[in-house]
Design a protein around this motif. Structure first.
Motif, short mmCIF file in Angstrom:
data_model
loop_
_atom_site.label_atom_id
_atom_site.label_comp_id
_atom_site.label_asym_id
_atom_site.label_seq_id
_atom_site.Cartn_x
_atom_site.Cartn_y
_atom_site.Cartn_z
N ASP A 1 0.83 -1.21 0.00
CA ASP A 1 0.00 0.00 0.00
C ASP A 1 0.86 1.26 0.00
OD1 ASP A 1 -0.88 -0.46 3.52
OD2 ASP A 1 0.89 0.43 2.61
N SER A 2 0.19 2.38 0.08
CA SER A 2 0.89 3.67 -0.03
C SER A 2 1.84 3.92 1.13
CB SER A 2 -0.12 4.81 -0.11
OG SER A 2 -0.95 4.80 1.03
N LYS A 3 1.65 3.21 2.23
CA LYS A 3 2.56 3.32 3.37
C LYS A 3 3.65 2.27 3.34
CE LYS A 3 -0.77 5.58 6.38
NZ LYS A 3 -1.45 5.60 7.68
N LYS A 4 3.78 1.59 2.22
CA LYS A 4 4.83 0.60 1.98
C LYS A 4 4.58 -0.73 2.70
CE LYS A 4 7.68 3.25 -0.43
NZ LYS A 4 8.10 2.97 -1.82
N SER B 1 10.38 3.93 11.97
CA SER B 1 9.84 4.05 10.61
C SER B 1 10.82 4.80 9.71
CB SER B 1 8.49 4.76 10.64
OG SER B 1 8.63 6.05 11.20
N LYS C 1 6.72 -3.29 8.98
CA LYS C 1 6.20 -2.15 8.23
C LYS C 1 7.28 -1.36 7.51
CE LYS C 1 1.92 -1.63 10.76
NZ LYS C 1 0.99 -0.73 11.45
#
Lengths: 113, 115
Positions: free
Chosen positions: A38-41, B9, B107
């Motif tokens: 997604d756009s947040k990787k 992040s 993430k």
């Protein structure tokens, strides 16, 4: 020699259309995957196939349908595209009997307008 | 269920400085751990992996990682970074062997190397 290839690299289409993304690997691997980034990787598994058999089918809308005509190919067909389908889709492959790492394709950037 | 947490992040560093990208995992079974790098507009490339044996794993481009079972960590390090190391880095764990195996990704950590 590209190990895992995807076509197309970019795909821009309108809501409601149907599109396909193709993936081919020449590594002789028996397992192939589709991931969505997604756009947040964030990377999330969608499907995996082993020897043309569906192994993993995560919570993905029925509008997404993978097809594996043979061990070297795994295609992704998307019906009735929605804005939220915009993402980068990665294909990957692995030799399930010998290793755990996956080899990734270059990605397909899908933009739904 | 297995999970992976990348604690930062974004990590900005100056060129030639050392860097550590942190990764923690949760698993109730034997783990197989990986670091992947994604350069802008490219796919993921394997940096290194831990399957068993020595807890210090060396990878490509001068990166290494240490598996610490007691702390459930697999931090990635490089003693001196280059501008070309600017990329997104992903830690991943394989949840089971064989054809059922799948990679669960963190993430991501964006490493920005400044001159």
């Amino acid at each position: 020699d590209t190990a895992v290839s995807q076509t197309p690299k970019y795909l821009v289409t309108q809501m409601g259309n149907d599109k396909s993304i193709k993936c081919e690997q020449n590594l002789g691997h028996d397992t192939m995957y589709w991931y969505k980034q997604d756009s947040k990787k964030f990377l999330k598994i969608m499907f995996s196939y082993n020897n043309k058999e569906l192994i993993i089918n995560e919570t993905v809308p029925n509008r997404f349908s993978p097809k594996s005509p043979d061990k070297a190919h795994l295609n992704l067909h998307i019906n009735s595209l929605e804005l939220g389908d915009s993402a980068v889709y990665f294909c990957a492959s692995r030799n399930s009997g010998h290793s755990y790492e996956q080899y990734f394709g270059p990605g397909t950037r899908l933009t739904v307008t | 269920a297995q999970s992976v947490t990348q604690l930062d992040s974004q990590v900005p560093v100056f060129e030639e400085a050392p860097v550590e990208l942190r990764c923690n995992y949760s698993s109730s079974v034997s783990v197989y751990l990986f670091w992947y790098v994604q350069y802008p507009n490219q796919g993921l490339q394997l940096l290194l992996k831990y399957l068993s044996g020595s807890t210090l794993v060396k990878g490509i481009n001068g990166f290494e990682a240490e598996f610490n079972k007691s702390q459930t960590s697999f931090h990635l390090r490089k003693p001196s970074v280059h501008i070309s190391d600017t990329a997104e880095y992903f830690c991943a764990v394989s949840d089971r062997p064989g054809s059922q195996g799948n990679l669960i990704f963190g993430k991501g950590t964006k490493l920005s190397v400044k001159p």
